[in-house]
Write a protein that holds these residues in place. Structure first.
Motif, short mmCIF file in Angstrom:
data_model
loop_
_atom_site.label_atom_id
_atom_site.label_comp_id
_atom_site.label_asym_id
_atom_site.label_seq_id
_atom_site.Cartn_x
_atom_site.Cartn_y
_atom_site.Cartn_z
N ALA A 125 0.81 -1.22 0.00
CA ALA A 125 0.00 0.00 0.00
C ALA A 125 0.84 1.27 0.00
N GLY A 126 2.04 1.22 0.59
CA GLY A 126 2.87 2.41 0.69
C GLY A 126 2.53 3.25 1.90
N LEU A 127 3.41 4.19 2.21
CA LEU A 127 3.25 5.00 3.43
C LEU A 127 2.51 6.31 3.18
N ARG A 128 2.31 6.64 1.90
CA ARG A 128 1.67 7.91 1.55
C ARG A 128 0.16 7.77 1.76
N PRO A 129 -0.52 8.83 2.19
CA PRO A 129 -1.98 8.72 2.36
C PRO A 129 -2.64 8.47 1.00
N PRO A 130 -3.74 7.70 0.98
CA PRO A 130 -4.44 7.50 -0.29
C PRO A 130 -5.02 8.83 -0.78
N ASP A 131 -5.08 9.00 -2.10
CA ASP A 131 -5.59 10.27 -2.66
C ASP A 131 -7.06 10.47 -2.29
N GLY A 181 14.39 20.27 6.68
CA GLY A 181 13.15 20.59 7.36
C GLY A 181 12.04 21.12 6.46
N ASN A 182 12.21 21.00 5.14
CA ASN A 182 11.17 21.48 4.23
C ASN A 182 10.05 20.47 4.01
N SER A 183 10.42 19.18 3.99
CA SER A 183 9.42 18.13 3.80
C SER A 183 9.92 16.85 4.44
N MET A 184 8.97 15.97 4.79
CA MET A 184 9.37 14.68 5.34
C MET A 184 10.19 13.92 4.32
N ARG A 185 9.73 13.93 3.06
CA ARG A 185 10.43 13.18 2.01
C ARG A 185 11.91 13.58 1.93
N GLU A 186 12.15 14.89 1.89
CA GLU A 186 13.53 15.36 1.76
C GLU A 186 14.36 14.99 2.99
N ASP A 187 13.77 15.17 4.18
CA ASP A 187 14.51 14.83 5.40
C ASP A 187 14.82 13.33 5.47
N LEU A 188 13.87 12.50 5.05
CA LEU A 188 14.12 11.05 5.06
C LEU A 188 15.27 10.70 4.12
N ILE A 189 15.30 11.35 2.96
CA ILE A 189 16.39 11.08 2.00
C ILE A 189 17.74 11.47 2.61
N ALA A 234 24.00 2.40 -5.00
CA ALA A 234 24.06 3.45 -6.02
C ALA A 234 23.73 4.81 -5.43
N ASP A 235 24.20 5.87 -6.12
CA ASP A 235 24.02 7.24 -5.66
C ASP A 235 22.55 7.59 -5.40
N ASP A 236 21.64 7.04 -6.23
CA ASP A 236 20.23 7.43 -6.10
C ASP A 236 19.43 6.48 -5.19
N LEU A 237 20.13 5.60 -4.46
CA LEU A 237 19.41 4.58 -3.68
C LEU A 237 18.51 5.20 -2.60
N SER A 238 19.01 6.20 -1.87
CA SER A 238 18.23 6.79 -0.78
C SER A 238 16.90 7.35 -1.31
N ILE A 290 14.55 4.49 -2.38
CA ILE A 290 13.94 3.79 -1.24
C ILE A 290 12.78 4.62 -0.68
N VAL A 291 13.02 5.92 -0.45
CA VAL A 291 11.97 6.76 0.14
C VAL A 291 10.77 6.84 -0.79
N ASP A 292 11.01 7.06 -2.09
CA ASP A 292 9.87 7.19 -3.00
C ASP A 292 9.11 5.88 -3.15
N CYS A 293 9.82 4.77 -3.14
CA CYS A 293 9.17 3.47 -3.26
C CYS A 293 8.38 3.16 -1.97
N ALA A 294 8.93 3.50 -0.82
CA ALA A 294 8.23 3.25 0.45
C ALA A 294 6.95 4.09 0.50
N LEU A 295 7.02 5.33 0.00
CA LEU A 295 5.84 6.19 0.03
C LEU A 295 4.77 5.70 -0.95
N ALA A 296 5.20 5.34 -2.16
CA ALA A 296 4.23 4.96 -3.20
C ALA A 296 3.70 3.55 -3.02
N GLY A 297 4.49 2.66 -2.44
CA GLY A 297 4.06 1.26 -2.31
C GLY A 297 4.37 0.45 -3.55
#
Lengths: 203, 203
Positions: free
Chosen positions: A197-203, B85-93, B184-188, B191-198
């Motif tokens: 499902a992922g961690l992002r809220p559903p749209d 501190g601008n977004s969770m996504r950026e801080d997680l990366i 790889a350089d883009d791994l972080s 990982i974050v984008d894949c965890a968010l999207a599912g």
């Protein structure tokens, strides 16, 4: 932990009459480890003496110490699970559940814990364990993920290696890196559903 | 690896004139480790002799061996990152990128690798390292995730502990469990984008 010496993974290998001999050898290894003998000092000669067999009897079955130890490790662990094959989700949960139970065994069995801790400092044994146990487990996981792409359960654009790490990473983090992390009964299912499902809220 | 002995994490602690003394002590520890002396044999007395200071000088700064070793480890590692501190996504990366670079350092530095391998068999040192380095790092991660729930980047129904494991699990799997895994350089970011999207295909 109950150790079923005539375990899976060796089926069809020895003739029935040799099973007692193999059992004696494997039990000899376990006995020496339980007595606190370090793996590095477990020679084939000492194992043969403890098991009451000749060295040649061991070498007829295993090419050397590493191969024998890996078999002992495989026997100490639960056999790899059967996959229902109905859905990727269900198969992934079965695979994770195996890792979770393995983690619980590692926590509760001082013997198993001790052997794994020692193995990490023995590169040849670790390599043999990796090739014999971990690589096949990994291939099964990739087969399940590939079937998930085929039947539409998994995004076709996902890197399978990364998908694998999302499924097994959280479980291995809790079983191998953080020995005090919770391993609740529903953890496998929650990891798989959360990864899908992922961690992002559903749209 | 360059070791900046007057590193972050000790700012404001010692007076300027004592920095040279602290540097000599930490460099003494590193020198002994590089010479192959096991951590268990590194007594305060031997460190004092190598650094050319008295034992009391060491005890004035650190309560004992564990505290001193943890500081040496902290100095050998890169300082913890600043969060934009601008977004969770950026801080997680940013947080994952720190773990990725730490993994690359562990692979390239025989010294660092050696110290960590030894530390795992020294429970008191491991506990001290855990409390001083890992726990604070974990708290920062949870703060970032909590802000993500507040600003709508993270599902409010997700167990934060599980969310944490989804972010750091795949990275620690590659850096700590599978020493030959690609980093790889883009791994972080992946990982974050894949965890968010599912992993499930979008509807």
């Amino acid at each position: 932990m109950a150790v079923d010496v005539v375990g899976a993974g060796r089926a069809g290998r020895g003739r029935p009459r040799s099973e007692a001999v193999e059992r004696a050898i494997v039990e000899g290894v376990l006995k020496l480890i339980e007595e606190g003998v370090p793996l590095t000092e477990l020679s084939i000669e000492r194992i043969a003496r403890t098991a009451g067999v000749g060295k040649a009897t061991i070498y007829r079955r295993w090419s050397g110490k590493e191969e024998l130890f890996v078999e002992v490790l495989r026997i100490m662990e639960d056999p790899e699970p059967e996959l229902p094959g109905n859905s990727m989700r269900e198969d992934l949960i079965v695979l994770l559940e195996h890792l979770r139970r393995r983690g619980l065994s590692l926590r509760s069995s001082a013997l198993l814990h001790n052997v794994f801790a020692q193995m990490k400092s023995l590169p040849r044994l670790w390599d043999a364990y990796h090739a014999t146990v971990i690589e096949p487990r990994r291939r099964v996981m990739f087969d399940v993920l590939r079937r998930g792409v085929e039947n539409g359960e998994l995004r076709p654009d996902v890197d399978l290696e990364l998908a694998n790490d999302f499924i097994v990473g959280p479980m291995l983090l809790r079983t191998m890196i953080r020995p005090d992390a919770p391993l609740a009964d529903d953890l496998s299912e929650r990891i798989v559903d959360c990864a899908l499902a992922g961690l992002r809220p559903p749209d």
